[in-house]
Design an enzyme around this catalytic site. Structure first.
Site, PDB file in Angstrom:
ATOM      1  N   ASP A  35       8.995 -10.942 -18.218  1.00 22.57           N
ATOM      2  CA  ASP A  35       9.171 -11.745 -19.427  1.00 22.57           C
ATOM      3  C   ASP A  35      10.563 -11.465 -19.991  1.00 22.57           C
ATOM      4  O   ASP A  35      11.005 -10.319 -19.990  1.00 22.57           O
ATOM      5  CB  ASP A  35       8.093 -11.382 -20.446  1.00 22.57           C
ATOM      6  CG  ASP A  35       8.012 -12.370 -21.594  1.00 22.57           C
ATOM      7  OD1 ASP A  35       8.983 -12.433 -22.394  1.00 22.57           O
ATOM      8  OD2 ASP A  35       7.003 -13.076 -21.699  1.00 22.57           O
ATOM      9  N   HIS A 104      -0.622 -19.536 -17.557  1.00 21.65           N
ATOM     10  CA  HIS A 104       0.054 -18.306 -17.156  1.00 21.65           C
ATOM     11  C   HIS A 104      -0.642 -17.125 -17.815  1.00 21.65           C
ATOM     12  O   HIS A 104      -1.279 -17.262 -18.850  1.00 21.65           O
ATOM     13  CB  HIS A 104       1.541 -18.329 -17.527  1.00 21.65           C
ATOM     14  CG  HIS A 104       1.794 -18.523 -18.988  1.00 21.65           C
ATOM     15  ND1 HIS A 104       1.655 -19.745 -19.609  1.00 21.65           N
ATOM     16  CD2 HIS A 104       2.178 -17.647 -19.947  1.00 21.65           C
ATOM     17  CE1 HIS A 104       1.946 -19.619 -20.900  1.00 21.65           C
ATOM     18  NE2 HIS A 104       2.261 -18.348 -21.134  1.00 21.65           N
TER      19      HIS A 104
END
Length: 119
Positions: A35, A104
């Site tokens: 991320d 996700h």
């Protein structure tokens, strides 16, 4: 009548290698990458290579095997990066913090920092 064309999600653009990402795991059907705004020492997104499912509820109903593969990928990532211990988070809907409507999973390990898990 044809359906309106939809722009590819940011995740589809990462999968297509149009946007750079630090990829940590890949199969024929999944891609996992770090991320860009981590909220834990380990914060990896696991994304199917299809945009067919907007959220985990749609995925569970439409392709439970792919959902199971996402969980297996999360476990593999956590085994490599966090001694196998992890949190697995799916945001479903805008009011729950989902901002990218391409299903996700967030794989998190270690201490959470202040903030939300929006994506």
């Amino acid at each position: 009548m044809t359906e309106p064309t939809r722009e590819p999600s940011i995740f589809s653009r990462i999968i297509a290698r149009e946007i750079p990402a630090t990829i940590v795991y890949e199969t024929e059907t999944l891609l996992a990458f770090e991320d860009i705004a981590p909220q834990a020492p380990v914060h990896v997104l696991v994304v199917p290579k299809t945009e067919r499912y907007a959220n985990v509820v749609e995925l569970a109903a439409g392709n439970p095997a792919l959902l199971a593969e996402m969980v297996t990928a999360a476990s593999h990532i956590a085994a490599e990066r966090a001694d196998g211990e992890f949190r697995l988070i799916f945001n479903t809907g805008a009011s729950a913090g989902q901002t990218v409507f391409h299903v996700h999973a967030h794989v998190l390990a270690g201490s959470l920092e202040e903030g939300t898990l929006a994506h």
